[in-house]
Design an enzyme around this catalytic site. Sequence first.
Site, PDB file in Angstrom:
ATOM      1  N   HIS A  36       0.912   5.063   4.731  1.00 43.01           N
ATOM      2  CA  HIS A  36       0.254   5.481   3.496  1.00 43.01           C
ATOM      3  C   HIS A  36       0.568   6.943   3.177  1.00 43.01           C
ATOM      4  CE1 HIS A  36      -2.982   2.078   3.870  1.00 43.01           C
ATOM      5  NE2 HIS A  36      -1.764   1.636   3.618  1.00 43.01           N
ATOM      6  N   SER A  90       0.807  -1.216   0.000  1.00 45.62           N
ATOM      7  CA  SER A  90       0.000   0.000   0.000  1.00 45.62           C
ATOM      8  C   SER A  90       0.841   1.268   0.000  1.00 45.62           C
ATOM      9  CB  SER A  90      -0.935   0.007   1.211  1.00 45.62           C
ATOM     10  OG  SER A  90      -1.780  -1.115   1.195  1.00 45.62           O
TER      11      SER A  90
END
Length: 222
Positions: A175, A124
């Site tokens: 992230h 991610s």
Amino acid sequence: MINEIKRQPVTFSLLLVTTVVFMAIQIFRFGDTTSSPTIFEFGGMYGHYLKYDPSQIWRLLTPVFVHIGWQHFLFNIFAIYIVGQLAEQIWGSWRFLLLYLLSGVMGNTVTLFFTPDVVAAGASTSIFGVFAAVSVVGYFGRNPYLKQMGQSYQAIIVVNLIFNLFTPNVSFVGHLGGLVGGLLAAVFLPTISEKHMFKKEKRFLALALYVVLSLGMLFLAL
């Protein structure tokens, strides 16, 4: 399929490596793909251990190939397949690979710095970086298709970040780090069609900022 692989070799290589690692965990750990010891053993990030043993610096990269459970794995594999092919067409194979890896490294560096007590893994960080990079070239570029795609990816980023805030066991800071890495890499890595989208000074500044941020956090964390 063979033609797709030839056109986007890096995307399919990333899919292959990520799948092989996940299947290896399935085989050698009898399906245990969620426990912290297993994730760490196969390359996950654990900041406190990296502080104890800085020679484990390679863990800034390897977590992007390790996944925690089937849902995590399948979601990221799908995302890599979709955004990877687009990004590889925009930047070319080697620059796309660099973009993917640099985004992941920045995301894992931020994870190390802010949440060293967490065992983290997943593509991610890299995926968010590629989302951000596509948004950048869509915003600053002249290609109407990329402008439309850039707006779509901006919406995807916002929705996912909001979702992350209310989802346990998700590395929100990782992230965000991936986003920052992708934003900066999009400036200093030229695209195939618009190599002069950014002036040399801006490219150099973005590269310098990436290096200073990543090395600075690493120095302070270790």
